[in-house]
Motif scaffolding. Sequence first.
Motif, PDB file in Angstrom:
ATOM      1  N   LEU A   1       0.828  -1.193   0.000  1.00 57.21           N
ATOM      2  CA  LEU A   1       0.000   0.000   0.000  1.00 57.21           C
ATOM      3  C   LEU A   1       0.873   1.258   0.000  1.00 57.21           C
ATOM      4  O   LEU A   1       2.095   1.171   0.178  1.00 57.21           O
ATOM      5  N   PRO A   2       0.284   2.438  -0.198  1.00 54.47           N
ATOM      6  CA  PRO A   2       1.091   3.661  -0.318  1.00 54.47           C
ATOM      7  C   PRO A   2       1.987   3.967   0.875  1.00 54.47           C
ATOM      8  O   PRO A   2       3.001   4.652   0.725  1.00 54.47           O
ATOM      9  N   ASP A   3       1.638   3.474   2.080  1.00 59.42           N
ATOM     10  CA  ASP A   3       2.464   3.730   3.265  1.00 59.42           C
ATOM     11  C   ASP A   3       3.449   2.606   3.536  1.00 59.42           C
ATOM     12  O   ASP A   3       4.075   2.571   4.598  1.00 59.42           O
ATOM     13  N   SER A   4       3.585   1.663   2.595  1.00 60.70           N
ATOM     14  CA  SER A   4       4.444   0.482   2.692  1.00 60.70           C
ATOM     15  C   SER A   4       3.872  -0.605   3.589  1.00 60.70           C
ATOM     16  O   SER A   4       4.541  -1.613   3.845  1.00 60.70           O
ATOM     17  N   SER A   5       2.643  -0.427   4.116  1.00 64.89           N
ATOM     18  CA  SER A   5       1.938  -1.561   4.707  1.00 64.89           C
ATOM     19  C   SER A   5       1.633  -2.548   3.588  1.00 64.89           C
ATOM     20  O   SER A   5       1.627  -2.186   2.406  1.00 64.89           O
ATOM     21  N   THR A   6       1.372  -3.794   3.953  1.00 60.29           N
ATOM     22  CA  THR A   6       1.052  -4.798   2.941  1.00 60.29           C
ATOM     23  C   THR A   6      -0.308  -5.411   3.235  1.00 60.29           C
ATOM     24  O   THR A   6      -0.755  -5.450   4.388  1.00 60.29           O
TER      25      THR A   6
ATOM     26  N   ASP B   1      -0.915  -6.220   7.161  1.00 55.77           N
ATOM     27  CA  ASP B   1       0.270  -6.058   8.008  1.00 55.77           C
ATOM     28  C   ASP B   1       0.617  -4.567   7.955  1.00 55.77           C
ATOM     29  O   ASP B   1       1.203  -4.086   6.986  1.00 55.77           O
ATOM     30  N   VAL B   2       0.223  -3.840   8.999  1.00 55.87           N
ATOM     31  CA  VAL B   2       0.216  -2.377   8.972  1.00 55.87           C
ATOM     32  C   VAL B   2       1.469  -1.811   9.634  1.00 55.87           C
ATOM     33  O   VAL B   2       1.810  -2.183  10.761  1.00 55.87           O
ATOM     34  N   ARG B   3       2.121  -0.904   8.934  1.00 57.00           N
ATOM     35  CA  ARG B   3       3.281  -0.215   9.486  1.00 57.00           C
ATOM     36  C   ARG B   3       2.843   0.756  10.579  1.00 57.00           C
ATOM     37  O   ARG B   3       1.831   1.450  10.451  1.00 57.00           O
TER      38      ARG B   3
ATOM     39  N   ASP C   1     -15.889  -0.629  11.107  1.00 59.36           N
ATOM     40  CA  ASP C   1     -14.676   0.154  10.901  1.00 59.36           C
ATOM     41  C   ASP C   1     -13.614  -0.420  11.829  1.00 59.36           C
ATOM     42  O   ASP C   1     -13.814  -0.487  13.051  1.00 59.36           O
ATOM     43  N   VAL C   2     -12.496  -0.846  11.266  1.00 63.61           N
ATOM     44  CA  VAL C   2     -11.408  -1.435  12.037  1.00 63.61           C
ATOM     45  C   VAL C   2     -10.250  -0.443  12.029  1.00 63.61           C
ATOM     46  O   VAL C   2      -9.752  -0.076  10.963  1.00 63.61           O
ATOM     47  N   THR C   3      -9.832  -0.006  13.209  1.00 66.24           N
ATOM     48  CA  THR C   3      -8.823   1.048  13.322  1.00 66.24           C
ATOM     49  C   THR C   3      -7.601   0.525  14.073  1.00 66.24           C
ATOM     50  O   THR C   3      -7.735  -0.068  15.148  1.00 66.24           O
ATOM     51  N   VAL C   4      -6.413   0.775  13.515  1.00 64.02           N
ATOM     52  CA  VAL C   4      -5.157   0.361  14.149  1.00 64.02           C
ATOM     53  C   VAL C   4      -4.125   1.461  13.928  1.00 64.02           C
ATOM     54  O   VAL C   4      -4.306   2.353  13.100  1.00 64.02           O
ATOM     55  N   LEU C   5      -3.044   1.377  14.666  1.00 67.87           N
ATOM     56  CA  LEU C   5      -1.890   2.248  14.439  1.00 67.87           C
ATOM     57  C   LEU C   5      -0.752   1.479  13.788  1.00 67.87           C
ATOM     58  O   LEU C   5       0.014   2.027  13.005  1.00 67.87           O
TER      59      LEU C   5
ATOM     60  N   ALA D   1      -3.639 -10.959  14.768  1.00 65.00           N
ATOM     61  CA  ALA D   1      -2.415 -11.746  14.917  1.00 65.00           C
ATOM     62  C   ALA D   1      -1.446 -11.061  15.868  1.00 65.00           C
ATOM     63  O   ALA D   1      -0.900 -11.675  16.783  1.00 65.00           O
ATOM     64  N   THR D   2      -1.205  -9.751  15.658  1.00 63.52           N
ATOM     65  CA  THR D   2      -0.292  -8.996  16.525  1.00 63.52           C
ATOM     66  C   THR D   2      -0.878  -7.613  16.780  1.00 63.52           C
ATOM     67  O   THR D   2      -1.646  -7.087  15.976  1.00 63.52           O
ATOM     68  N   GLY D   3      -0.486  -7.006  17.906  1.00 63.80           N
ATOM     69  CA  GLY D   3      -0.927  -5.656  18.215  1.00 63.80           C
ATOM     70  C   GLY D   3      -2.348  -5.606  18.734  1.00 63.80           C
ATOM     71  O   GLY D   3      -2.924  -6.614  19.139  1.00 63.80           O
ATOM     72  N   ARG D   4      -2.940  -4.420  18.697  1.00 69.30           N
ATOM     73  CA  ARG D   4      -4.307  -4.213  19.164  1.00 69.30           C
ATOM     74  C   ARG D   4      -5.142  -3.563  18.067  1.00 69.30           C
ATOM     75  O   ARG D   4      -4.636  -2.770  17.274  1.00 69.30           O
ATOM     76  N   VAL D   5      -6.427  -3.887  18.063  1.00 71.09           N
ATOM     77  CA  VAL D   5      -7.351  -3.418  17.030  1.00 71.09           C
ATOM     78  C   VAL D   5      -8.611  -2.883  17.704  1.00 71.09           C
ATOM     79  O   VAL D   5      -9.133  -3.496  18.638  1.00 71.09           O
TER      80      VAL D   5
END
Length: 345
Positions: A140-145, A177-179, A194-198, A218-222
Amino acid sequence: MEKNLDIRVLFARYRNRQATPAEETQLLELIRSGEQAELFRTLVAESLASQDRGDSISDQAVTEAVDTVYAEIQRSKTPAIRMETMVGEPLRNRISHWWGRVAATAIITAVGCWGIIEYVDRPQLVTLSVPLGKTYSVKLPDSSTVALNGGTTIRYRDPFADDRRHVILKNGQAFFDVRWHPNRPFVVETDDLDVTVLGTSFEIKGYADEPETRVSVATGRVSVSTRKGLDDTTRAHILSLSPHQQLVYDREQGRAALRSVSEAFIAPWRENQLAYNEERLDVVLRDVARKYKTPIKIENPGLAERRITGVIGIAGDASLAQVLEMLSTASSIRYRFEQDTLVVR
């Protein structure tokens, strides 16, 4: 008509999107023959030069363009994915609509796909669709995949906005997989949630033919917001999910439930597997139907609630018959084909 004239006409028709499938095949054969290789290179170079605004075009650029156009013609016969912009704007970098199409193809031909994209001066809306039976991963544009399962469509702006990163999951199943970015939340919008993450990794499954939308972390918080509300209310409700938690949202009832989920059951399709833990048979059969592009009908409604636990390999050489035999052994189902429809009983 002489060969030289043939290839010029065919190439012009192809460039202007007027070539029929038969003409594309003829053009491909002429290129493959080798006799027209130099003329084909000249035609591509002329196309590049016609879009030029004064800069010289290197031999390497021409070679890359030749390879890209050739690959695009080949792939246009059996497209694996569709990627297009929804906003038309003045083009930059001396790229016309047609040449933008070629440039986009150059970016994604390495993974066996084709695309239509325009390079524009302001954000564009990109729609990415994956057909049934295929999977695809994109940066994606922010290098997340994001990995997309078959039958999935997503939409996003390129580049993302400065204050947030927004992706619309129109239909299907995707693993993100969000940066990490502390000041730019990443939001995935479905019809219901709506699913929001950092910065985290998670899967959303929300096919239109499913009664539920599922979010698995899988990892982190949502954080999950339900726009239709929970427990028959009309207000949105926010739930927080931790690793190895799954939210199951019932669209008809407007209710959500949390449960534990092992990482082995989060997006196993990325590894060519279907993995289930006490999953309903109707859910399993819909996954199989999408993978093998085969309509499935459950003749006995009582079978839908039968539970399945296990792992099914769906690599390229795994046939539908093999998968059905495994399911038959695991759940004692019987099946038959009625024309193109698989009937389970």
